[in-house]
Design an enzyme around this catalytic site. Structure first.
Site, PDB file in Angstrom:
ATOM      1  CD  GLU A 276      -2.806  -0.959   0.071  1.00  0.00           C
ATOM      2  OE1 GLU A 276      -3.489   0.024  -0.233  1.00  0.00           O
ATOM      3  OE2 GLU A 276      -3.083  -1.954  -0.583  1.00  0.00           O
TER       4      GLU A 276
ATOM      5  CB  SER B 148     -31.953 -33.064 -22.450  1.00  0.00           C
ATOM      6  OG  SER B 148     -31.515 -34.377 -23.215  1.00  0.00           O
TER       7      SER B 148
END
Length: 802
Positions: free
Chosen positions: A167, A441
């Site tokens: 940071e 399907s």
């Protein structure tokens, strides 16, 4: 007479009113009242050197006093520089002096918030409500809001260095803000790059104020507070306060909570590798479960630690990415009886919108969900009824219902909230409604949508014979079976009939020779199946297995419900969502999603999209009675079942050949779309309470039927709008039993063997014959085999029962 002594040209006597040009009198010595004596003094040496007379600068008098004076070149030059100099003075005052004064004033007006005050702000509960406004539950901060705050000196050096690397590498030397970082941030914003200029001190202030608005006012006060913080506190105190405050994901505020949430250990025991992972997550806490992101950030932090000489290169070379505990094992931060699965889906959705859990706690937000409490209770009851008496402990289930008119999820069941791990401990269970499975399907509805988009209709015919071989390229042939060893759909099988009986050979032929793979995937995404690029989990793998919903193509129950909801909504896609409205603790509306914002899914032309969806519905309506399922009285229903076959192993009993691993029933009316999944965790041979294989119509189907009946009871009857058939109309095509010449296919000569033998499967019983304009129904097809998990290009895509 003695000539008067001329005054020094650089010593100007006080002006007399009679000397002013505006009174019509010129200065007898030729002085210009607008001349700058300061400039003349400093230019005199140069002028003298050049032999210029001081009076050479005097403009020549015009014959007519009324005419304007003409300035000499030197006078014009001098005037220009005078203007430039004064502008620079003004700019210096405006951009340096005034800001400096304002900064000093701001410095004395602002206060630096304490970590204790921030912790109390982060402790507000998040309130969730059902769609009708009744209470659903609350999400309390971790440990009920009482967070353990480390003291200066308690934070391990490895943790601090990792955070510096991630940071703010200049933290120990900067004064609260980094000018170079700010300039880099400005450059990145201008050039479209990434990266901010905030120091650790500034991030602490931003977290304290819960204000992330990109305004100059916010940034200004943030800089003043950061500078003041560095004057009032030591660096050790600042980094400790920061690590006690920052959010790490998984509901963990502060490094101590994060160490427990990710590694089940106190912060003081974290090593450099573990610290690097946590530090890397500070920029993206909502991506904590994204392995690719976490590893990328971990590598960055580790490399930065080496670059700043905070980590030995040898340690970096041997370091391994730390394995966090599963999120499900982290302590839950819920309160009350709120469903953990619904809670997590709500939080996920809000994080995707920029509201992470820390921000939600700080704002004390109130969230109105789309969940209908009555529908939710019905879903749970229907699942319990459908699973009654089942003896296979490997069977799992999920149910998701979506409102086609709004896209709101009205009911959501992903299984129980809790389960036991290997050590017998209670941990959060998997949300099976948000885990992708082979749709089988049921995915053929999207094959059909892609086919209809080409202008082809339900009356088009294909060879629906069983055991067809297809040339898939590179000299490879693949055998595709229907769901029945002796079953076929006839050599002239219409698309409508193929959908009703779920003829695999027809849809495989359709995709390989007509639509191709990519348009099928596109149609599924248009309908609402969300892949990773839309923050979804479904995978539409670009190979031919997508035709039958097998291989690497997987979808979630939520996506299937949302996709079929687009068919129910007449081709208008409403993005599925869980949050209808959100307000802050002052009841100010943050956003409102109660107004439908749908768009045509399959075409920019709304009428065309409606026609495509309507033709899909026409085909899927016939599946319901064929699958021996009933639609609630007075309603019209459409839907599709699906089954994924178990991948047989050599060590398995012989009867496992016909077992199935995943089953589906997805169906809808104009007002509700529901997907039910019943299957196993991966490739498992499942059986019903009679010891027989399960199919889409045997457990998932009845659960769907029961829920739809409960939900629609007492509601007005609804019918699907009629639409014009696209292409060839199936109602005017001769039955499949009529002898006709089969269409051209890619079937190779019979003697050409498949590269892998096709195992046989038992034949399922023949269903009753359908009448009423549709072709005569053939015997029911059987299922082919499919490769096991991890096979990238299976030779035998799975077939499904209807």
């Amino acid at each position: 007479m003695v000539r008067p002594v001329e005054p020094d040209p650089y010593e100007r006597e006080p002006d007399l009113i009679t000397h002013h040009a505006h009174n019509g009198t010129e200065d007898p010595y030729g002085y210009d009242p607008y001349d700058d004596r300061y400039d003349d003094r400093h230019e005199s040496a140069a002028l003298g050197a050049e032999g210029d007379d001081q009076y050479d600068e005097e403009p020549a008098d015009d014959e007519d006093d009324d005419k304007k004076k003409v300035l000499t070149p030197k006078q014009r030059k001098k005037r220009r520089w005078r203007i430039v100099r004064r502008v620079l003075y003004a700019m210096f005052g405006l951009f340096v002096v005034v800001p400096a004064i304002a900064f000093v004033i701001t410095y004395f007006l602002v206060d630096v918030p304490s970590q204790e005050s921030i912790a109390s702000q982060q402790s507000q509960p998040i309130t969730l409500m059902y769609a009708d406004g009744s209470p659903m539950g609350k999400i309390a901060p971790a440990s009920g809001g009482s967070r353990y705050l480390l003291k200066p000196g308690d934070v391990p050096d490895a943790v601090k260095k990792a955070v510096y690397a991630a940071e703010d590498s200049s933290f120990e030397t900067n004064s609260g803000f980094d000018v170079g970082g700010i300039l880099r941030a400005v450059y990145n914003n201008v050039t479209g790059g990434q990266g901010g200029g905030s120091t650790i001190s500034q991030q602490y202030i931003k977290k304290a104020t819960a204000n992330e608005a990109p305004t100059l006012t916010r940034k200004w006060t943030e800089l003043a507070k950061s500078f003041k913080m560095n004057n009032q506190m030591s660096k050790e105190e600042i980094i400790t306060a920061y690590l006690n405050t920052i959010y790490f994901g998984r509901g963990a505020n502060g490094i101590e909570a994060a160490a427990q949430a990710y590694f089940k250990k106190p912060a003081k025991e974290l090593g450099a590798s573990e610290a690097a992972l946590l530090a890397g997550l500070i920029q993206g806490p909502s991506k904590s479960e994204n392995d690719a992101y976490a590893q990328r950030r971990w590598n960055f932090v580790m490399d930065q630690m080496v670059a700043n000489k905070w980590l030995d290169p040898g340690q970096r070379a041997t370091a391994e990415f730390p394995k966090p505990i599963p999120k499900a094992q982290a302590k839950a931060d819920d309160a009350g009886t709120l469903s953990l699965h619904i809670r997590n889906r709500v939080i996920d959705e809000l994080e995707a919108r920029g509201y992470d859990q820390d921000r939600l706690h700080q704002g004390g937000f109130k969230i109105t969900t789309t969940i209908d409490p009555k529908a939710q209770k019905m879903a749970e009851e229907s699942v319990a009824e459908g699973m009654k008496g089942q003896t296979d402990e490997s069977i799992l289930n999920a149910l998701v219902a979506v409102d086609p008119k709004t896209g709101g999820v009205v009911a959501y069941w992903g299984g129980p909230d809790w389960t036991k791990n290997d050590q017998g401990q209670d941990v959060q269970a998997h949300d099976w409604a948000n885990v992708p499975h082979n749709p089988g399907s049921a995915f053929k509805a999207f094959d059909l949508a892609a086919f209809l988009k080409m202008g082809k209709g339900l009356g088009e015919t294909f060879d629906g014979s069983n055991n067809r071989k297809f040339d898939v390229g590179n000299g490879t042939y693949r055998t595709i079976r229907n769901a029945g060893e002796s079953s076929n759909c006839g050599s002239q099988c219409t698309v409508a009939e193929a959908m009703k009986v779920s003829a695999n050979t027809v849809f495989y032929d359709m995709v390989i020779n007509k639509t191709k793979v990519d348009p099928v995937a596109k149609a599924a995404k248009e309908a609402g199946v969300r892949t990773e690029d839309e923050n979804g989990k479904s995978v539409l793998y670009p190979d031919l297995n997508i035709a039958l919903g097998g291989g690497r193509t997987v979808t979630t129950a939520e996506d299937m419900a949302a996709g079929f909801a687009t068919f129910a909504g007449e081709g208008v896609r409403q993005k599925q969502h869980f949050v209808a409205k959100m307000t802050n603790s002052q009841d100010e509306v943050e956003f409102d999603e109660t107004t439908p914002k749908g768009t045509p899914a399959f075409s920019d032309d709304a009428d065309k999209s409606k026609q495509i969806a309507g033709n899909v519905t026409d085909a899927l309506e016939e599946v319901i009675p064929y699958s021996k399922l009933k639609c609630p009285k007075g309603q019209e229903c459409a839907g599709k079942t699906g089954t994924q076959q178990y991948d047989f192993k050599d060590s398995d009993p012989a009867n496992y050949h016909d077992r199935n691993a995943q089953t589906w029933m997805v169906g809808y009316t104009p007002s509700i779309s529901t997907a039910v999944w019943v299957g196993g965790d991966g490739n498992r041979p499942l059986h019903d309470k009679s010891g027989k294989p399960i199919y889409g119509r045997t457990i998932a189907g009845p659960i769907w039927e029961d829920f739809m009946s409960r939900y629609l009871t007492g509601k007005p009857s609804e019918k699907f709008d009629s639409v014009k058939p696209i292409g060839k109309d199936a109602r005017y095509v001769p039955p499949a039993t009529t002898a006709q010449k089969p269409p051209e296919t890619t079937t190779p000569p019979p003697e050409t063997p498949s590269t892998t033998p096709t195992p046989t499967t038992p034949t399922e019983p023949t269903e009753p014959t359908e009448t009423g304009g549709w072709p005569t129904k053939p015997t029911k097809p059987t299922k082919p085999t499919r490769p096991g998990p991890g096979t990238s290009d299976p030779l035998f895509p799975n077939a499904e029962d209807p």
